[in-house]
Design an enzyme around this catalytic site. Structure first.
Site, short mmCIF file in Angstrom:
data_model
loop_
_atom_site.label_atom_id
_atom_site.label_comp_id
_atom_site.label_asym_id
_atom_site.label_seq_id
_atom_site.Cartn_x
_atom_site.Cartn_y
_atom_site.Cartn_z
N ALA A 11 3.24 -1.76 11.53
CA ALA A 11 4.71 -1.82 11.57
C ALA A 11 5.37 -0.62 10.89
O ALA A 11 6.58 -0.45 11.00
CB ALA A 11 5.17 -3.11 10.90
N ILE A 14 1.83 5.31 8.62
CA ILE A 14 0.65 5.86 9.30
C ILE A 14 0.18 4.93 10.42
O ILE A 14 -0.17 5.39 11.51
CB ILE A 14 -0.49 6.12 8.28
CG1 ILE A 14 -0.04 7.17 7.25
CG2 ILE A 14 -1.77 6.55 8.99
CD1 ILE A 14 -0.99 7.34 6.07
N ASP A 42 -1.09 -12.03 7.04
CA ASP A 42 -1.02 -11.52 5.67
C ASP A 42 -2.45 -11.28 5.18
O ASP A 42 -3.18 -12.23 4.89
CB ASP A 42 -0.30 -12.55 4.79
CG ASP A 42 -0.20 -12.08 3.35
OD1 ASP A 42 -0.81 -11.04 3.00
OD2 ASP A 42 0.49 -12.76 2.56
N GLY A 72 -1.93 -1.14 3.72
CA GLY A 72 -2.17 -0.92 2.30
C GLY A 72 -0.89 -1.10 1.51
O GLY A 72 0.20 -1.13 2.05
N TYR A 153 -4.33 1.15 -7.89
CA TYR A 153 -4.37 1.73 -6.53
C TYR A 153 -5.56 2.67 -6.40
O TYR A 153 -6.32 2.59 -5.43
CB TYR A 153 -3.06 2.47 -6.26
CG TYR A 153 -2.98 3.11 -4.89
CD1 TYR A 153 -2.65 2.37 -3.77
CD2 TYR A 153 -3.23 4.49 -4.72
CE1 TYR A 153 -2.56 2.95 -2.51
CE2 TYR A 153 -3.15 5.08 -3.47
CZ TYR A 153 -2.82 4.31 -2.36
OH TYR A 153 -2.75 4.90 -1.12
N LYS A 157 -9.00 2.43 -3.84
CA LYS A 157 -9.36 3.46 -2.85
C LYS A 157 -10.74 4.07 -3.17
O LYS A 157 -11.49 4.41 -2.26
CB LYS A 157 -8.27 4.54 -2.80
CG LYS A 157 -6.92 4.02 -2.30
CD LYS A 157 -6.98 3.45 -0.88
CE LYS A 157 -5.61 3.08 -0.34
NZ LYS A 157 -5.66 2.60 1.05
#
Ligand SMILES: NC(=O)c1ccc[n+]([C@@H]2O[C@H](COP(=O)([O-])OP(=O)(O)OC[C@H]3O[C@@H](n4cnc5c(N)ncnc54)[C@H](O)[C@@H]3O)[C@@H](O)[C@H]2O)c1
Length: 259
Positions: A11, A14, A42, A72, A153, A157
């Site tokens: 939505a 990226i 979700d 993300g 975060y 990653k």
């Protein structure tokens, strides 16, 4: 028959740019997001992950060609743990059986150059061990202080990039003829980074931490083109790579230390 791709996070940013690019190329894209998507799911919850599998199986007729795990979050809290790491793994592992009927199955996930920055060893260990509840509890603790909140975060990653490295050559991916890779963007202009790049001063400060000597901050289409190639029929041998599309952050920060 057009290739059928599933994109989470379709939505916005990226994911949206990738969906538009593939559709322009004539692919059928099943978009997944918590809003404005064909499949609403979700990815932070077990029910949402199940809903993703059920809905994609239904709308695809049981066969897909490519998985793009893009969704993300960058908030300093436990939700970032559940979406960025466990949601991405659920997407890749949950949808993998649907790749079995494809002539050219592919999978890619969006990690980040943030994996190169400071992270929390304990959180990375819990993620790597697949311990979702303890990892979320650790994130709650880290979120209490701004100085440690930022580690969440980066930790998700880092764990994600390592997961790709550990899985890609194994029987479920390479062994099944599926290239599995990750893209690690530098700063991309999307709603996720809008506040961080809203002013010249803010952009300058961010680029001091994330140096991008080649062309600076990128638009989402830049990452989308790379994702699309990694999941294209042309990609037959790239396996377990973390491909940095970062204007040079990786080379500036790591130099030749990885070689
Ligand atoms: N923008 C950057 O500079 C940058 C840099 C490196 C990596 N990334 C990564 O790229 C990916 C896409 O980020 P973006 O910049 O396009 O951000 P974005 O905020 O524009 O898009 C993220 C999308 O993920 C969706 N999402 C969030 N939580 C979800 C959930 N629980 N379930 C389902 N969907 C959910 C959002 O609704 C949104 O549509 C993320 O994984 C992000 O960490 C972004």
């Amino acid at each position: 028959m057009p290739r059928i791709s599933v994109i989470t996070g379709s939505a916005s940013g990226i994911g949206k740019a990738t969906k538009e690019l593939l559709e322009q190329r004539g692919e059928r894209v099943i978009g997944v997001d918590i809003h404005d998507a064909e499949v609403l799911a979700d990815l932070s919850t077990a029910e949402g992950r199940r809903a993703l599998m059920d809905a994609v199986r239904k709308v695809s007729g049981g066969r897909i060609d490519a998985i793009y795990a893009v969704a993300g979050l960058a908030v300093p809290g436990p939700a970032t743990v559940s979406v960025n790491f466990f949601g991405a793994l659920a997407t890749l592992e949950g949808l993998r059986p649907l790749l079995a009927g494809s002539d050219a199955p592919r999978a890619v996930v969006v990690s980040s150059m943030a994996a190169l920055m400071a992270s929390d060893e304990e959180l990375v260990a819990l993620l790597t061990a697949g311990e979702e509840q303890p990892a979320m509890a650790r994130a709650e603790v880290l979120a209490k202080e701004p100085a440690t909140g930022g580690l969440i975060y980066c930790s998700t990653k880092l764990a994600l990039s390592r997961w790709v490295r550990r899985q890609a050559a194994g029987p479920e991916w390479a062994g099944a003829g599926i290239p599995l890779n990750a893209v690690a963007p530098g700063v991309i202009a999307t709603p996720m980074t809008a506040n961080l790049i809203a002013t010249e001063d803010a952009r300058k400060s961010l680029l001091e931490v994330v140096p991008m000597p080649l062309n600076g901050i990128a638009d989402a289409i830049v990452a989308a083109r790379l994702l699309a190639w990694l999941n294209s029929v042309e990609n037959t041998h790239l396996c377990g790579q973390i491909v940095y599309v970062d204007g040079g952050s990786d080379v500036v920060l790591r130099g030749d230390s990885v070689w």
